[in-house]
Design a protein around this motif. Structure first.
Motif, PDB file in Angstrom:
ATOM      1  N   PRO A 140       0.825  -1.219   0.000  1.00  0.00           N
ATOM      2  CA  PRO A 140       0.000   0.000   0.000  1.00  0.00           C
ATOM      3  C   PRO A 140       0.853   1.261   0.000  1.00  0.00           C
ATOM      4  O   PRO A 140       1.844   1.359   0.719  1.00  0.00           O
ATOM      5  N   ARG A 141       0.446   2.252  -0.837  1.00  0.00           N
ATOM      6  CA  ARG A 141       1.154   3.544  -0.909  1.00  0.00           C
ATOM      7  C   ARG A 141       0.128   4.678  -0.905  1.00  0.00           C
ATOM      8  O   ARG A 141       0.011   5.431  -1.888  1.00  0.00           O
ATOM      9  N   PRO A 142      -0.637   4.830   0.164  1.00  0.00           N
ATOM     10  CA  PRO A 142      -1.704   5.841   0.159  1.00  0.00           C
ATOM     11  C   PRO A 142      -1.186   7.274   0.062  1.00  0.00           C
ATOM     12  O   PRO A 142      -1.789   8.113  -0.596  1.00  0.00           O
ATOM     13  N   ARG A 143      -0.076   7.593   0.746  1.00  0.00           N
ATOM     14  CA  ARG A 143       0.410   8.981   0.734  1.00  0.00           C
ATOM     15  C   ARG A 143       0.926   9.367  -0.651  1.00  0.00           C
ATOM     16  O   ARG A 143       0.684  10.486  -1.125  1.00  0.00           O
ATOM     17  N   LEU A 144       1.665   8.447  -1.307  1.00  0.00           N
ATOM     18  CA  LEU A 144       2.160   8.725  -2.652  1.00  0.00           C
ATOM     19  C   LEU A 144       1.008   8.934  -3.618  1.00  0.00           C
ATOM     20  O   LEU A 144       1.001   9.883  -4.416  1.00  0.00           O
ATOM     21  N   THR A 145      -0.009   8.080  -3.537  1.00  0.00           N
ATOM     22  CA  THR A 145      -1.157   8.193  -4.438  1.00  0.00           C
ATOM     23  C   THR A 145      -1.914   9.489  -4.204  1.00  0.00           C
ATOM     24  O   THR A 145      -2.315  10.169  -5.153  1.00  0.00           O
ATOM     25  N   LYS A 146      -2.097   9.849  -2.938  1.00  0.00           N
ATOM     26  CA  LYS A 146      -2.847  11.071  -2.628  1.00  0.00           C
ATOM     27  C   LYS A 146      -2.129  12.311  -3.157  1.00  0.00           C
ATOM     28  O   LYS A 146      -2.751  13.222  -3.711  1.00  0.00           O
ATOM     29  N   ARG A 147      -0.800  12.353  -3.009  1.00  0.00           N
ATOM     30  CA  ARG A 147      -0.046  13.515  -3.499  1.00  0.00           C
ATOM     31  C   ARG A 147      -0.106  13.599  -5.021  1.00  0.00           C
ATOM     32  O   ARG A 147      -0.263  14.687  -5.592  1.00  0.00           O
ATOM     33  N   LEU A 148      -0.009  12.441  -5.688  1.00  0.00           N
ATOM     34  CA  LEU A 148      -0.086  12.428  -7.146  1.00  0.00           C
ATOM     35  C   LEU A 148      -1.480  12.827  -7.619  1.00  0.00           C
ATOM     36  O   LEU A 148      -1.636  13.570  -8.592  1.00  0.00           O
ATOM     37  N   GLU A 149      -2.507  12.377  -6.919  1.00  0.00           N
ATOM     38  CA  GLU A 149      -3.886  12.754  -7.266  1.00  0.00           C
ATOM     39  C   GLU A 149      -4.092  14.257  -7.167  1.00  0.00           C
ATOM     40  O   GLU A 149      -4.715  14.876  -8.045  1.00  0.00           O
ATOM     41  N   ARG A 150      -3.598  14.844  -6.083  1.00  0.00           N
ATOM     42  CA  ARG A 150      -3.757  16.296  -5.904  1.00  0.00           C
ATOM     43  C   ARG A 150      -3.100  17.062  -7.052  1.00  0.00           C
ATOM     44  O   ARG A 150      -3.663  18.032  -7.565  1.00  0.00           O
ATOM     45  N   LEU A 151      -1.912  16.605  -7.466  1.00  0.00           N
ATOM     46  CA  LEU A 151      -1.181  17.283  -8.535  1.00  0.00           C
ATOM     47  C   LEU A 151      -1.942  17.178  -9.863  1.00  0.00           C
ATOM     48  O   LEU A 151      -2.115  18.175 -10.578  1.00  0.00           O
ATOM     49  N   LEU A 152      -2.419  15.988 -10.178  1.00  0.00           N
ATOM     50  CA  LEU A 152      -3.150  15.795 -11.432  1.00  0.00           C
ATOM     51  C   LEU A 152      -4.474  16.542 -11.415  1.00  0.00           C
ATOM     52  O   LEU A 152      -4.939  17.024 -12.459  1.00  0.00           O
TER      53      LEU A 152
ATOM     54  N   ARG B 199      -5.945  19.683 -13.875  1.00  0.00           N
ATOM     55  CA  ARG B 199      -7.213  19.371 -14.533  1.00  0.00           C
ATOM     56  C   ARG B 199      -7.117  18.130 -15.418  1.00  0.00           C
ATOM     57  O   ARG B 199      -7.757  18.037 -16.469  1.00  0.00           O
ATOM     58  N   LEU B 200      -6.302  17.191 -14.984  1.00  0.00           N
ATOM     59  CA  LEU B 200      -6.213  15.908 -15.677  1.00  0.00           C
ATOM     60  C   LEU B 200      -7.063  14.839 -14.998  1.00  0.00           C
ATOM     61  O   LEU B 200      -7.294  13.770 -15.563  1.00  0.00           O
ATOM     62  N   LEU B 201      -7.519  15.153 -13.802  1.00  0.00           N
ATOM     63  CA  LEU B 201      -8.285  14.189 -13.026  1.00  0.00           C
ATOM     64  C   LEU B 201      -9.500  14.901 -12.451  1.00  0.00           C
ATOM     65  O   LEU B 201      -9.348  15.912 -11.762  1.00  0.00           O
ATOM     66  N   SER B 202     -10.669  14.397 -12.748  1.00  0.00           N
ATOM     67  CA  SER B 202     -11.884  15.033 -12.247  1.00  0.00           C
ATOM     68  C   SER B 202     -12.063  14.708 -10.772  1.00  0.00           C
ATOM     69  O   SER B 202     -11.569  13.696 -10.285  1.00  0.00           O
ATOM     70  N   PRO B 203     -12.799  15.543 -10.040  1.00  0.00           N
ATOM     71  CA  PRO B 203     -13.040  15.271  -8.616  1.00  0.00           C
ATOM     72  C   PRO B 203     -13.720  13.932  -8.377  1.00  0.00           C
ATOM     73  O   PRO B 203     -13.528  13.307  -7.350  1.00  0.00           O
ATOM     74  N   ASN B 204     -14.522  13.472  -9.361  1.00  0.00           N
ATOM     75  CA  ASN B 204     -15.205  12.192  -9.193  1.00  0.00           C
ATOM     76  C   ASN B 204     -14.237  11.022  -9.165  1.00  0.00           C
ATOM     77  O   ASN B 204     -14.573   9.947  -8.672  1.00  0.00           O
ATOM     78  N   HIS B 205     -13.024  11.228  -9.739  1.00  0.00           N
ATOM     79  CA  HIS B 205     -12.041  10.147  -9.799  1.00  0.00           C
ATOM     80  C   HIS B 205     -11.043  10.225  -8.652  1.00  0.00           C
ATOM     81  O   HIS B 205     -10.141   9.405  -8.576  1.00  0.00           O
ATOM     82  N   MET B 206     -11.175  11.247  -7.830  1.00  0.00           N
ATOM     83  CA  MET B 206     -10.260  11.363  -6.696  1.00  0.00           C
ATOM     84  C   MET B 206     -10.573  10.278  -5.692  1.00  0.00           C
ATOM     85  O   MET B 206     -11.730  10.034  -5.356  1.00  0.00           O
ATOM     86  N   HIS B 207      -9.513   9.602  -5.195  1.00  0.00           N
ATOM     87  CA  HIS B 207      -9.713   8.586  -4.162  1.00  0.00           C
ATOM     88  C   HIS B 207     -10.029   9.266  -2.842  1.00  0.00           C
ATOM     89  O   HIS B 207      -9.338  10.184  -2.418  1.00  0.00           O
TER      90      HIS B 207
END
Length: 321
Positions: free
Chosen positions: A248-260, A264-272
């Protein structure tokens, strides 16, 4: 009616080396079963029959676990022979021992997107290399839940055996997992694949030079976004060169999600969403009394229980067993 099996007989050494060879075969049978359309269809049929709601992943795990627990008869192997059945064969036979149930349940879970790993257990602390039982653990919200379908207990239960060994399934990047590049200078549009890529980064293994990382790098560079984050450049280079272990890498994924999301490459609906604590089944929970102020009559709420390329069976002959 079961079709005539194509039985393969192999010699394996006794003791721990034989156990390792058997576990390797179990891993291969799970990975092959997960890609079998019949196995996936069977898993989906079970979810439909039990009216499991879409995206209720804990209910999916529970439904498949309980189906194996209730519909596969525990039956010992042939005398002095270690027998391993493929997941497809187990759906026909409806009988097998702990390794067969592990193969079937693991294949169905992975076929619908739930990563699993193996647990070996033994009863003699003086012999840490001697194992007598095998069962599954499944990844749910960054936690591993035990699934022992051979026992009449709810999911999450595991024996308190003094000897345990965790075995992760080898993860290889197959051709079907890669992103196809059309043309020499083509830049893939992986924005539609970002949710799946983020889900993989969250807990799966990445081998060095994984094509998915290359595709993301090319897309960000083409959009002039890569130079905006030194951290992202360094992270992608490291993953490209070294790969990632399955954990599991929750912190890495969360930081990458925020950046994307900022780009505007990732919609809010796709945010974990931030992972919530795993709510264990009723049999796993210990309820403690809590003092409450009287607010009127309260009726108790009842908790209702919630109720898939075939590899033919391998027969492993153990000398002197």
């Amino acid at each position: 009616m079961p079709t005539q099996p194509n039985i393969q007989i192999r010699q394996i050494p006794s003791g721990y080396p034989g156990t390792l060879q058997t576990v390797e075969q179990v891993c291969e049978l799970i990975k092959t079963g997960a890609k079998d359309f019949t196995v996936r269809q069977s898993a989906i049929d079970i979810l439909l029959q039990r009216a499991v709601k879409p995206k209720d992943y804990l209910a999916e795990i529970k439904a498949l676990f309980e189906w194996v627990q209730q519909n596969i008869r525990y039956t010992k192997d042939t005398f002095r022979v270690e027998v391993l059945h493929s997941a497809k064969r187990m759906l026909q036979l409806r009988a097998g021992d702990c390794d067969d149930m592990t193969i079937l349940l693991g294949s169905m879970l992975e076929a619908i997107g739930h990563p699993v790993r193996l647990v070996l257990s033994g009863a003699n602390p003086a012999r840490p290399d001697q194992f007598s039982h095998i069962y599954l653990e499944v990844l749910y919200r960054d936690q591993w839940l035990a699934l022992d379908a051979t026992m009449p207990h709810a999911m999450g239960w595991s024996s308190q055996a003094p000897v345990k060994k965790i075995v992760a399934l080898p993860r290889r990047v197959e051709a079907a997992d890669s992103v196809t590049l059309h043309g020499l200078d083509a830049t893939p549009d992986v924005s539609s694949l970002l949710p799946d890529l983020l889900r993989a980064i969250r807990h799966e293994a990445f081998k060095p030079h994984d094509p998915r990382i290359k595709a993301l790098w090319q897309m960000l560079r083409h959009r002039h976004l890569l130079q905006k984050s030194a951290w992202l450049q360094a992270m992608l280079r490291r993953v490209w060169r070294q790969g990632l272990a399955a954990k599991p890498r929750p912190r890495l994924t969360k930081r990458l999600e925020r950046l994307l999301h900022e780009w505007r490459l990732l919609s809010p609906n796709h945010m974990h969403a931030t992972p919530k604590p795993v709510m264990a089944p009723a049999a796993m929970q210990t309820l403690r009394p809590v003092a409450l102020k009287a607010v009127g009559s309260v009726r108790p709420v009842k908790m209702q229980s919630m109720r898939a390329v075939e590899l033919q069976p391998h027969t492993l002959r153990r000398p002197g067993k």
